[in-house]
Structures are given as C-alpha cells and as structure tokens.
Design an enzyme around this catalytic site. Structure first.
Site, PDB file in Angstrom:
ATOM      1  N   LYS A  13       0.826  -1.212   0.000  1.00  0.00           N
ATOM      2  CA  LYS A  13       0.000   0.000   0.000  1.00  0.00           C
ATOM      3  C   LYS A  13       0.864   1.268   0.000  1.00  0.00           C
ATOM      4  O   LYS A  13       0.631   2.173  -0.785  1.00  0.00           O
ATOM      5  CB  LYS A  13      -0.897   0.053   1.253  1.00  0.00           C
ATOM      6  CG  LYS A  13      -1.918  -1.055   1.334  1.00  0.00           C
ATOM      7  CD  LYS A  13      -2.852  -0.855   2.530  1.00  0.00           C
ATOM      8  CE  LYS A  13      -2.143  -0.920   3.873  1.00  0.00           C
ATOM      9  NZ  LYS A  13      -1.725  -2.274   4.277  1.00  0.00           N
ATOM     10  N   ARG A  88      -9.755   1.684   9.096  1.00  0.00           N
ATOM     11  CA  ARG A  88      -9.466   0.279   9.373  1.00  0.00           C
ATOM     12  C   ARG A  88     -10.563  -0.376  10.191  1.00  0.00           C
ATOM     13  O   ARG A  88     -10.515  -1.573  10.426  1.00  0.00           O
ATOM     14  CB  ARG A  88      -8.176   0.195  10.186  1.00  0.00           C
ATOM     15  CG  ARG A  88      -6.926  -0.059   9.366  1.00  0.00           C
ATOM     16  CD  ARG A  88      -5.754  -0.035  10.337  1.00  0.00           C
ATOM     17  NE  ARG A  88      -4.669  -0.855   9.914  1.00  0.00           N
ATOM     18  CZ  ARG A  88      -3.552  -0.378   9.343  1.00  0.00           C
ATOM     19  NH1 ARG A  88      -3.418   0.884   9.092  1.00  0.00           N
ATOM     20  NH2 ARG A  88      -2.584  -1.203   9.020  1.00  0.00           N
ATOM     21  N   ARG A 127      11.454  -6.842   4.527  1.00  0.00           N
ATOM     22  CA  ARG A 127      11.422  -5.426   4.885  1.00  0.00           C
ATOM     23  C   ARG A 127      12.015  -5.215   6.280  1.00  0.00           C
ATOM     24  O   ARG A 127      12.673  -4.210   6.535  1.00  0.00           O
ATOM     25  CB  ARG A 127       9.979  -4.912   4.843  1.00  0.00           C
ATOM     26  CG  ARG A 127       9.860  -3.436   5.212  1.00  0.00           C
ATOM     27  CD  ARG A 127       8.473  -2.905   4.979  1.00  0.00           C
ATOM     28  NE  ARG A 127       7.556  -3.272   6.030  1.00  0.00           N
ATOM     29  CZ  ARG A 127       6.250  -2.980   6.023  1.00  0.00           C
ATOM     30  NH1 ARG A 127       5.728  -2.358   5.003  1.00  0.00           N
ATOM     31  NH2 ARG A 127       5.493  -3.341   7.021  1.00  0.00           N
ATOM     32  N   ARG A 133      11.462  -2.194  11.000  1.00  0.00           N
ATOM     33  CA  ARG A 133      10.241  -1.811  11.719  1.00  0.00           C
ATOM     34  C   ARG A 133       9.996  -2.766  12.876  1.00  0.00           C
ATOM     35  O   ARG A 133      10.064  -3.980  12.721  1.00  0.00           O
ATOM     36  CB  ARG A 133       9.033  -1.850  10.757  1.00  0.00           C
ATOM     37  CG  ARG A 133       8.600  -0.474  10.327  1.00  0.00           C
ATOM     38  CD  ARG A 133       7.476  -0.528   9.343  1.00  0.00           C
ATOM     39  NE  ARG A 133       6.246  -1.139   9.871  1.00  0.00           N
ATOM     40  CZ  ARG A 133       5.083  -1.076   9.255  1.00  0.00           C
ATOM     41  NH1 ARG A 133       4.985  -0.444   8.109  1.00  0.00           N
ATOM     42  NH2 ARG A 133       4.024  -1.651   9.777  1.00  0.00           N
ATOM     43  N   ARG A 144      -1.108  -8.954  13.059  1.00  0.00           N
ATOM     44  CA  ARG A 144      -1.623  -7.889  12.188  1.00  0.00           C
ATOM     45  C   ARG A 144      -2.520  -8.464  11.103  1.00  0.00           C
ATOM     46  O   ARG A 144      -3.539  -7.877  10.741  1.00  0.00           O
ATOM     47  CB  ARG A 144      -0.455  -7.115  11.563  1.00  0.00           C
ATOM     48  CG  ARG A 144       0.139  -6.091  12.551  1.00  0.00           C
ATOM     49  CD  ARG A 144       1.574  -5.739  12.221  1.00  0.00           C
ATOM     50  NE  ARG A 144       1.764  -5.175  10.907  1.00  0.00           N
ATOM     51  CZ  ARG A 144       2.908  -5.254  10.222  1.00  0.00           C
ATOM     52  NH1 ARG A 144       3.959  -5.869  10.733  1.00  0.00           N
ATOM     53  NH2 ARG A 144       3.017  -4.720   9.026  1.00  0.00           N
TER      54      ARG A 144
HETATM   55  P1  ADP Z   1       0.615  -2.371   7.938  1.00  0.00           P
HETATM   56  O1  ADP Z   1      -0.494  -2.045   6.994  1.00  0.00           O
HETATM   57  O2  ADP Z   1       1.809  -2.964   7.274  1.00  0.00           O
HETATM   58  O3  ADP Z   1       0.182  -3.206   9.118  1.00  0.00           O
HETATM   59  P2  ADP Z   1       0.796   0.471   8.854  1.00  0.00           P
HETATM   60  O4  ADP Z   1       2.047   1.224   8.735  1.00  0.00           O
HETATM   61  O5  ADP Z   1      -0.368   0.903   8.031  1.00  0.00           O
HETATM   62  O6  ADP Z   1       1.199  -1.041   8.596  1.00  0.00           O
HETATM   63  O7  ADP Z   1       0.307   0.485  10.398  1.00  0.00           O
HETATM   64  C1  ADP Z   1       1.181   0.139  11.459  1.00  0.00           C
HETATM   65  C2  ADP Z   1       0.431   0.152  12.786  1.00  0.00           C
HETATM   66  O8  ADP Z   1      -0.056   1.474  13.062  1.00  0.00           O
HETATM   67  C3  ADP Z   1      -0.813  -0.736  12.879  1.00  0.00           C
HETATM   68  O9  ADP Z   1      -0.493  -2.078  13.189  1.00  0.00           O
HETATM   69  C4  ADP Z   1      -1.587  -0.038  14.007  1.00  0.00           C
HETATM   70  O10 ADP Z   1      -1.067  -0.340  15.282  1.00  0.00           O
HETATM   71  C5  ADP Z   1      -1.321   1.421  13.735  1.00  0.00           C
HETATM   72  N1  ADP Z   1      -2.366   1.999  12.830  1.00  0.00           N
HETATM   73  C6  ADP Z   1      -2.166   2.487  11.582  1.00  0.00           C
HETATM   74  N2  ADP Z   1      -3.315   2.931  11.059  1.00  0.00           N
HETATM   75  C7  ADP Z   1      -4.284   2.711  11.986  1.00  0.00           C
HETATM   76  C8  ADP Z   1      -5.687   2.927  12.045  1.00  0.00           C
HETATM   77  N3  ADP Z   1      -6.344   3.470  11.005  1.00  0.00           N
HETATM   78  N4  ADP Z   1      -6.352   2.565  13.169  1.00  0.00           N
HETATM   79  C9  ADP Z   1      -5.713   2.038  14.201  1.00  0.00           C
HETATM   80  N5  ADP Z   1      -4.400   1.781  14.228  1.00  0.00           N
HETATM   81  C10 ADP Z   1      -3.678   2.106  13.133  1.00  0.00           C
END
Ligand code: ADP
Length: 191
Positions: A13, A88, A127, A133, A144
């Site tokens: 994404k 989400r 990654r 990360r 996740r």
């Molecule tokens: P990925 O899609 O690879 O899991 P992201 O960088 O989008 O990674 O998100 C990393 C973390 O940030 C998530 O696991 C969550 O803890 C938090 N996070 C990101 N966006 C949201 C959201 N919209 N609502 C709640 N938590 C979020």
C-alpha cells in the site's frame, strides 16, 4: 480526487500510495507513517500509539480519528488526498464519511490490493531486514494479519455496497501493479 488504498499488511500500500498521490498531485496520508513519526519524536501521541503498534493491535479509534481529521484539514489536502491505512474499522468509516461530508466532496474510489498471504509474510520479513520496523516480526505480522481479517477486510463489503471498490492484483513488479491501478482508476469519474 479522494481515494483510499486498502489491503492486508505487506500488500504494498505505502509503495503504491506514493505513485498514485504523485500522479494526482494529492498528499498520501499514511496513518502508520504519522504514528511512526510521532513515536520517533517521542510525542504524547507517539507514546500512546507505540504500545499498540508494537503488538500489532489497532490504536484506539478516538486517537486515530482525531489525528486524521486534523491532517485532512491541512491546506495541502484541500484538493483531495489518498488515505493509506485508514479507515481500518467500521467506526473509522463513519468518522471518515463525516469528515468528507464536511469538505463538501465525496469519496471517489477505494483501491484494494489483493495478495497471497504467504507471499506477503516473506515480503514483510525482508522489509524487517532493510527498514527495521519493530512490528515486522513473525509473531506480530501474524497478529496484524488476523486483525486485518477480523476488523478491516469487512470494510471492503461496505464500500462495495457503495460501488467504490477497485480490486487490483498486488502481485508482480512494483511498476506493473502501479500501471494496473492507473488503468483501473482511469475510468473513475472525479467528484
Ligand atoms: P501495515 O499495513 O503494514 O500493518 P501500517 O504502517 O499501516 O502497517 O500500520 C502500522 C500500525 O499502526 C498498525 O499495526 C496499528 O497499530 C497502527 N495503525 C495504523 N493505522 C491505523 C488505524 N487506522 N487505526 C488504528 N491503528 C492504526
């Protein structure tokens, strides 16, 4: 252009969001990136978010919603934006509806990147080696993925009901996937 990009963790994404945003001259707004920036700066928001992120859980909606509302209200998002990692949860969908309504515009499309789960775990572990990360460990990746399936995948049906979903195969070269997304978005009328 007001867009969302969705897909399971590791679907690519963030990578695709950059290219789409450049093309439409809109900011790519990644909630994960904003949280990570706050964690590394040690802000109050970062301290609050970190404990959830490290275990792969979602940060509480109230915290995330407020953060996105503020970001969307910034000047560079006036002509549109691409959201990566938001909404989400169903509560976030409702909140976003409200935010967009306040701007007097509408959502144009939701791009869903589809990928094979196993392929994605490999990508994320790779990654982990380059980006380091904290949440790219095998256990947290699995958590996740579970949370995505439980909480976020159902949103696809909500947006399908509104006729906004554009599904794109996320496997292949980065450039191929970008071209697929552009081809699919080409037919979307902008509001
Ligand atoms: P990925 O899609 O690879 O899991 P992201 O960088 O989008 O990674 O998100 C990393 C973390 O940030 C998530 O696991 C969550 O803890 C938090 N996070 C990101 N966006 C949201 C959201 N919209 N609502 C709640 N938590 C979020």
């Amino acid at each position: 252009m007001r867009l969302i990009i969705m897909g399971p963790p590791g679907a690519g994404k963030g990578t695709q969001a950059k290219y789409i945003a450049e093309h439409f001259e809109i900011p790519a707004i990644s909630t994960g990136d904003i949280f990570r920036a706050n964690v590394s700066q040690g802000t109050e928001l970062g301290i609050e978010a970190q404990r959830y992120m490290d275990s792969g859980e979602y940060v509480p909606d109230t915290v995330t919603n407020r953060m996105v509302r503020n970001r969307i209200g910034e000047a560079d998002a006036g002509n549109g934006f691409l959201l990566d990692g938001y909404p989400r949860t169903l509560a976030q969908v409702e909140e976003l509806d409200d935010m967009i309504k306040d701007t007097g515009h509408a959502l144009d499309a939701v791009v869903v990147l589809t990928v094979d789960q196993d392929e994605v775990v490999d990508r994320l572990l790779q990654r982990a080696e380059t980006e380091g990360r904290a949440d790219d460990t095998a256990d947290v990746i699995r958590r996740r993925q579970e949370i995505y399936a439980e909480e976020t995948a159902p949103l696809i049906e909500v947006y399908r009901g509104r006729d906004l979903i554009i599904e794109v195969d996320g496997l292949g070269e980065i450039d191929e996937v970008t071209q697929r997304i552009f081809a699919a978005l080409d037919v979307v009328p902008q509001s």
